[in-house]
Scaffold this active site. Structure first.
Site, PDB file in Angstrom:
ATOM      1  N   PHE A  46      13.163   0.782  12.920  1.00  0.00           N
ATOM      2  CA  PHE A  46      13.423   2.114  13.486  1.00  0.00           C
ATOM      3  C   PHE A  46      14.845   2.104  14.029  1.00  0.00           C
ATOM      4  CE2 PHE A  46      10.660  -0.341  16.408  1.00  0.00           C
ATOM      5  CZ  PHE A  46      11.593  -0.655  17.392  1.00  0.00           C
ATOM      6  N   TYR A  52      22.611  -4.684   4.635  1.00  0.00           N
ATOM      7  CA  TYR A  52      23.104  -5.040   5.982  1.00  0.00           C
ATOM      8  C   TYR A  52      22.596  -6.407   6.426  1.00  0.00           C
ATOM      9  CZ  TYR A  52      18.882  -2.573   7.892  1.00  0.00           C
ATOM     10  OH  TYR A  52      17.614  -2.141   8.190  1.00  0.00           O
ATOM     11  N   GLY A 111       0.796  -1.231   0.000  1.00  0.00           N
ATOM     12  CA  GLY A 111       0.000   0.000   0.000  1.00  0.00           C
ATOM     13  C   GLY A 111       0.822   1.273   0.000  1.00  0.00           C
ATOM     14  N   PRO A 151      18.092  -3.474  -1.705  1.00  0.00           N
ATOM     15  CA  PRO A 151      18.205  -2.072  -2.121  1.00  0.00           C
ATOM     16  C   PRO A 151      19.089  -1.275  -1.164  1.00  0.00           C
ATOM     17  CG  PRO A 151      15.892  -2.734  -1.685  1.00  0.00           C
ATOM     18  CD  PRO A 151      16.791  -3.757  -1.074  1.00  0.00           C
ATOM     19  N   GLY A 152      19.775  -0.296  -1.710  1.00  0.00           N
ATOM     20  CA  GLY A 152      20.408   0.740  -0.891  1.00  0.00           C
ATOM     21  C   GLY A 152      19.353   1.783  -0.568  1.00  0.00           C
TER      22      GLY A 152
HETATM   23  C1  HXC Z   1      12.451   2.358  20.237  1.00  0.00           C
HETATM   24  C2  HXC Z   1      10.311   1.680  19.648  1.00  0.00           C
HETATM   25  C3  HXC Z   1      10.280   2.628  18.576  1.00  0.00           C
HETATM   26  C4  HXC Z   1      11.444   3.461  18.395  1.00  0.00           C
HETATM   27  C5  HXC Z   1       8.389   1.556  18.598  1.00  0.00           C
HETATM   28  N1  HXC Z   1       9.120   1.056  19.619  1.00  0.00           N
HETATM   29  N2  HXC Z   1       9.075   2.508  17.958  1.00  0.00           N
HETATM   30  N3  HXC Z   1      11.370   1.544  20.467  1.00  0.00           N
HETATM   31  N4  HXC Z   1      12.486   3.285  19.228  1.00  0.00           N
HETATM   32  N5  HXC Z   1      11.508   4.352  17.417  1.00  0.00           N
HETATM   33  C6  HXC Z   1       8.711   0.028  20.550  1.00  0.00           C
HETATM   34  C7  HXC Z   1       7.462   0.394  21.337  1.00  0.00           C
HETATM   35  O1  HXC Z   1       7.752   1.190  22.464  1.00  0.00           O
HETATM   36  C8  HXC Z   1       6.926  -0.988  21.726  1.00  0.00           C
HETATM   37  O2  HXC Z   1       7.660  -1.528  22.807  1.00  0.00           O
HETATM   38  C9  HXC Z   1       7.284  -1.846  20.525  1.00  0.00           C
HETATM   39  O3  HXC Z   1       8.359  -1.165  19.849  1.00  0.00           O
HETATM   40  C10 HXC Z   1       6.118  -1.991  19.563  1.00  0.00           C
HETATM   41  O4  HXC Z   1       5.688  -0.695  19.197  1.00  0.00           O
HETATM   42  P1  HXC Z   1       4.234  -0.438  18.573  1.00  0.00           P
HETATM   43  O5  HXC Z   1       4.175   0.980  18.161  1.00  0.00           O
HETATM   44  O6  HXC Z   1       3.183  -0.995  19.493  1.00  0.00           O
HETATM   45  O7  HXC Z   1       4.309  -1.451  17.312  1.00  0.00           O
HETATM   46  P2  HXC Z   1       3.420  -1.530  16.037  1.00  0.00           P
HETATM   47  O8  HXC Z   1       2.196  -0.677  16.136  1.00  0.00           O
HETATM   48  O9  HXC Z   1       3.273  -2.974  15.756  1.00  0.00           O
HETATM   49  O10 HXC Z   1       4.344  -0.833  14.895  1.00  0.00           O
HETATM   50  C11 HXC Z   1       5.477  -1.478  14.398  1.00  0.00           C
HETATM   51  C12 HXC Z   1       6.633  -0.488  14.209  1.00  0.00           C
HETATM   52  C13 HXC Z   1       6.206   0.745  13.377  1.00  0.00           C
HETATM   53  C14 HXC Z   1       7.771  -1.257  13.561  1.00  0.00           C
HETATM   54  C15 HXC Z   1       7.104   0.027  15.584  1.00  0.00           C
HETATM   55  O11 HXC Z   1       7.307   1.607  13.157  1.00  0.00           O
HETATM   56  C16 HXC Z   1       5.621   0.348  12.050  1.00  0.00           C
HETATM   57  O12 HXC Z   1       4.418   0.136  11.948  1.00  0.00           O
HETATM   58  N6  HXC Z   1       6.460   0.205  10.979  1.00  0.00           N
HETATM   59  C17 HXC Z   1       5.997  -0.242   9.669  1.00  0.00           C
HETATM   60  C18 HXC Z   1       6.659   0.454   8.526  1.00  0.00           C
HETATM   61  C19 HXC Z   1       8.161   0.616   8.599  1.00  0.00           C
HETATM   62  O13 HXC Z   1       8.770   0.420   9.653  1.00  0.00           O
HETATM   63  N7  HXC Z   1       8.740   0.986   7.463  1.00  0.00           N
HETATM   64  C20 HXC Z   1      10.149   1.220   7.369  1.00  0.00           C
HETATM   65  C21 HXC Z   1      10.812   0.072   6.707  1.00  0.00           C
HETATM   66  S1  HXC Z   1      12.359   0.680   6.256  1.00  0.00           S
HETATM   67  P3  HXC Z   1       7.073  -1.514  24.329  1.00  0.00           P
HETATM   68  O14 HXC Z   1       8.071  -2.278  25.117  1.00  0.00           O
HETATM   69  O15 HXC Z   1       6.997  -0.063  24.697  1.00  0.00           O
HETATM   70  O16 HXC Z   1       5.734  -2.177  24.256  1.00  0.00           O
HETATM   71  C22 HXC Z   1      13.495  -0.511   6.145  1.00  0.00           C
HETATM   72  C23 HXC Z   1      14.738   0.015   5.440  1.00  0.00           C
HETATM   73  C24 HXC Z   1      15.945  -0.796   5.592  1.00  0.00           C
HETATM   74  O17 HXC Z   1      13.299  -1.590   6.570  1.00  0.00           O
HETATM   75  C25 HXC Z   1      17.200  -0.221   4.948  1.00  0.00           C
HETATM   76  C26 HXC Z   1      17.305   1.247   4.700  1.00  0.00           C
HETATM   77  C27 HXC Z   1      18.489   1.708   3.931  1.00  0.00           C
HETATM   78  P1  NAP Z   2       7.168   1.361   3.906  1.00  0.00           P
HETATM   79  O1  NAP Z   2       6.448   2.211   2.912  1.00  0.00           O
HETATM   80  O2  NAP Z   2       7.037   1.711   5.343  1.00  0.00           O
HETATM   81  O3  NAP Z   2       6.737  -0.132   3.654  1.00  0.00           O
HETATM   82  C1  NAP Z   2       6.586  -1.085   4.655  1.00  0.00           C
HETATM   83  C2  NAP Z   2       5.225  -1.730   4.480  1.00  0.00           C
HETATM   84  O4  NAP Z   2       5.115  -2.839   5.355  1.00  0.00           O
HETATM   85  C3  NAP Z   2       4.066  -0.786   4.770  1.00  0.00           C
HETATM   86  O5  NAP Z   2       3.219  -0.727   3.653  1.00  0.00           O
HETATM   87  C4  NAP Z   2       3.356  -1.407   5.960  1.00  0.00           C
HETATM   88  O6  NAP Z   2       1.946  -1.267   5.833  1.00  0.00           O
HETATM   89  C5  NAP Z   2       3.768  -2.865   5.834  1.00  0.00           C
HETATM   90  N1  NAP Z   2       3.739  -3.568   7.113  1.00  0.00           N
HETATM   91  C6  NAP Z   2       4.359  -3.209   8.252  1.00  0.00           C
HETATM   92  N2  NAP Z   2       4.046  -4.075   9.235  1.00  0.00           N
HETATM   93  C7  NAP Z   2       3.231  -5.013   8.676  1.00  0.00           C
HETATM   94  C8  NAP Z   2       2.589  -6.170   9.178  1.00  0.00           C
HETATM   95  N3  NAP Z   2       2.721  -6.554  10.450  1.00  0.00           N
HETATM   96  N4  NAP Z   2       1.820  -6.886   8.330  1.00  0.00           N
HETATM   97  C9  NAP Z   2       1.667  -6.511   7.055  1.00  0.00           C
HETATM   98  N5  NAP Z   2       2.254  -5.430   6.511  1.00  0.00           N
HETATM   99  C10 NAP Z   2       3.029  -4.688   7.324  1.00  0.00           C
HETATM  100  O7  NAP Z   2       8.749   1.348   3.608  1.00  0.00           O
HETATM  101  P2  NAP Z   2       9.579   1.017   2.274  1.00  0.00           P
HETATM  102  O8  NAP Z   2      10.780   1.863   2.332  1.00  0.00           O
HETATM  103  O9  NAP Z   2       8.719   1.034   1.083  1.00  0.00           O
HETATM  104  O10 NAP Z   2      10.045  -0.495   2.559  1.00  0.00           O
HETATM  105  C11 NAP Z   2       9.667  -1.558   1.721  1.00  0.00           C
HETATM  106  C12 NAP Z   2      10.694  -2.673   1.800  1.00  0.00           C
HETATM  107  O11 NAP Z   2      11.949  -2.235   1.292  1.00  0.00           O
HETATM  108  C13 NAP Z   2      10.972  -3.172   3.207  1.00  0.00           C
HETATM  109  O12 NAP Z   2      11.184  -4.565   3.183  1.00  0.00           O
HETATM  110  C14 NAP Z   2      12.270  -2.485   3.564  1.00  0.00           C
HETATM  111  O13 NAP Z   2      13.001  -3.172   4.548  1.00  0.00           O
HETATM  112  C15 NAP Z   2      12.964  -2.534   2.217  1.00  0.00           C
HETATM  113  N6  NAP Z   2      14.058  -1.598   2.049  1.00  0.00           N
HETATM  114  C16 NAP Z   2      13.798  -0.276   1.914  1.00  0.00           C
HETATM  115  C17 NAP Z   2      14.851   0.601   1.706  1.00  0.00           C
HETATM  116  C18 NAP Z   2      14.625   2.069   1.505  1.00  0.00           C
HETATM  117  O14 NAP Z   2      15.608   2.802   1.373  1.00  0.00           O
HETATM  118  N7  NAP Z   2      13.391   2.542   1.443  1.00  0.00           N
HETATM  119  C19 NAP Z   2      16.154   0.106   1.660  1.00  0.00           C
HETATM  120  C20 NAP Z   2      16.378  -1.260   1.823  1.00  0.00           C
HETATM  121  C21 NAP Z   2      15.316  -2.113   1.994  1.00  0.00           C
HETATM  122  P3  NAP Z   2       0.956  -1.095   7.096  1.00  0.00           P
HETATM  123  O15 NAP Z   2       1.567  -0.083   7.988  1.00  0.00           O
HETATM  124  O16 NAP Z   2      -0.344  -0.670   6.472  1.00  0.00           O
HETATM  125  O17 NAP Z   2       0.840  -2.444   7.719  1.00  0.00           O
END
Ligand code: HXC
Ligand code: NAP
Length: 294
Positions: free
Chosen positions: A105, A156, A24, A197-198
């Site tokens: 995060f 990584y 999405g 991806p980077g």
């Molecule tokens: C420390 C944190 C935190 C933070 C949450 N927590 N955010 N701890 N620093 N920034 C802790 C909370 O306090 C809680 O612990 C536990 O994590 C769960 O948090 P919730 O908010 O209840 O979790 P949830 O609603 O399930 O959300 C999951 C999430 C959130 C991962 C925390 O950020 C999310 O929904 N992310 C989805 C999308 C995403 O992350 N996209 C980025 C992908 S980028 P406690 O103990 O307090 O209960 C990527 C790139 C890689 O992967 C490479 C890049 C170059």
């Molecule tokens: P993003 O937009 O935040 O995508 C992450 C997606 O995962 C969101 O759509 C989120 O949707 C979904 N998600 C999170 N928790 C989920 C759960 N429990 N069940 C189902 N869906 C869930 O970030 P993005 O940058 O596009 O990342 C996409 C992928 O690329 C990831 O695997 C990331 O590790 C990888 N990646 C990204 C980068 C970069 O530079 N952007 C670099 C290297 C790798 P909901 O919140 O609606 O659930």
């Protein structure tokens, strides 16, 4: 031609049914759009149904293709099984699983609660495992002749990275799963590959990895030898190739698309890039003079 152009021929994914977890937003959405432009039917899944429905509508309007929004938290196996059922009911089959959903995060590891660490591991590693297992069992049961798993990891996964330790740990597991199943499930016609991806700017990643003023303080493009971040289309091009029949002999591979970023950090003398031309001139003259004396 440019790297922002679309790479595959029209109709390259005709008749394919593809499930994109986390489809999405961000990179999942970009890949979904391109798959639809190439003729695939795509189901996008995540926790937020409203977001998925908005994306599906937008992409259907833009591409004229078919996109199905299915709510599914990949952390729960029964939700994944239900998602698969819904996709099969809607499209009659599924050819490709794209494990793209992730959570991440930045934090010093010692500041993480056990639940925080688990949360990332559960989305990335357990979520990819849940989808892989449910889809794999289905494909093996019905003896589908060819199916594809594509996992989005990151560089990584093999270098490790400080301050994103749960993500690095989980992505390493996903990469190990990719390579293991490439061998074990090849006999069932299932190929497994990954993309690493980077930096590709997305709101989801940038809000969590560069919060506050970190975006101004750390320009990620400067870490990349090519001095730029990635464009979503160039990632979508590789993904489309890997899910298409053009890559039928590619299995167990991880394709890095990072402008050389991770290697820059790895090479022992890469830091000499900081030396200016005049210093190289001076060093060369010094070495020559020393040699002439010997
Ligand atoms: C420390 C944190 C935190 C933070 C949450 N927590 N955010 N701890 N620093 N920034 C802790 C909370 O306090 C809680 O612990 C536990 O994590 C769960 O948090 P919730 O908010 O209840 O979790 P949830 O609603 O399930 O959300 C999951 C999430 C959130 C991962 C925390 O950020 C999310 O929904 N992310 C989805 C999308 C995403 O992350 N996209 C980025 C992908 S980028 P406690 O103990 O307090 O209960 C990527 C790139 C890689 O992967 C490479 C890049 C170059
Ligand atoms: P993003 O937009 O935040 O995508 C992450 C997606 O995962 C969101 O759509 C989120 O949707 C979904 N998600 C999170 N928790 C989920 C759960 N429990 N069940 C189902 N869906 C869930 O970030 P993005 O940058 O596009 O990342 C996409 C992928 O690329 C990831 O695997 C990331 O590790 C990888 N990646 C990204 C980068 C970069 O530079 N952007 C670099 C290297 C790798 P909901 O919140 O609606 O659930």
């Amino acid at each position: 031609m440019s790297y922002t152009d679309k790479m595959l021929r029209d109709g390259a994914l005709n008749d394919k049914v593809i499930v994109v977890t986390g489809g999405g937003s961000g990179l999942g959405k970009a890949m979904t759009k391109y798959f639809m432009e190439l003729g695939a039917k795509v189901a996008i899944t995540s926790r937020d149904l409203e977001k998925l429905q908005n994306t599906a509508k937008e992409l259907e309007e833009q591409t004229g293709g078919k996109c199905l929004a299915v709510q599914c938290d990949v952390r729960h196996y029964e939700e994944v099984e239900n998602m698969l059922k819904v996709v099969l009911e809607a499209f009659g089959k599924v050819d490709v699983l794209l494990n793209n959903a992730a959570g991440n995060f930045i934090s010093p590891t010692e500041r993480l609660s056990a639940n925080a660490f688990d949360t990332v591991i559960d989305i990335v590693l357990k979520g990819s495992k849940n989808c892989t297992l449910a889809f794999g069992k289905h494909w093996i049961d019905i003896k589908q002749p060819s199916s594809v798993i594509l996992n989005i990891v990151t560089t990584y996964a093999w270098t490790g990275s400080a301050y994103v330790v749960p993500s690095a740990t989980a992505k390493a597991g996903v990469l190990a799963m990719t390579r293991s199943l490439a061998v074990e499930w090849a006999k069932y016609g299932i190929r497994s590959n990954a993309i690493a991806p980077g930096p590709f700017p997305t709101k989801g990643a940038w809000d969590r990895l560069l919060p506050g003023d970190l975006q101004e303080k750390f320009d990620l493009a400067q870490k990349v030898p090519l001095k730029r971040v990635g464009d979503h289309q160039e990632l979508a091009n590789i993904a489309a190739y890997l899910v298409s029949d053009f890559s039928a002999y590619v299995n167990g591979e991880v394709i890095t698309i990072d402008g050389g970023e991770w290697l820059k950090g790895a090479g022992q003398f890469n830091l000499l890039e900081a030396i200016p031309e005049e210093t190289w001139d001076m060093l060369e003259a010094m070495i020559k003079a020393k040699r002439n004396k010997e």
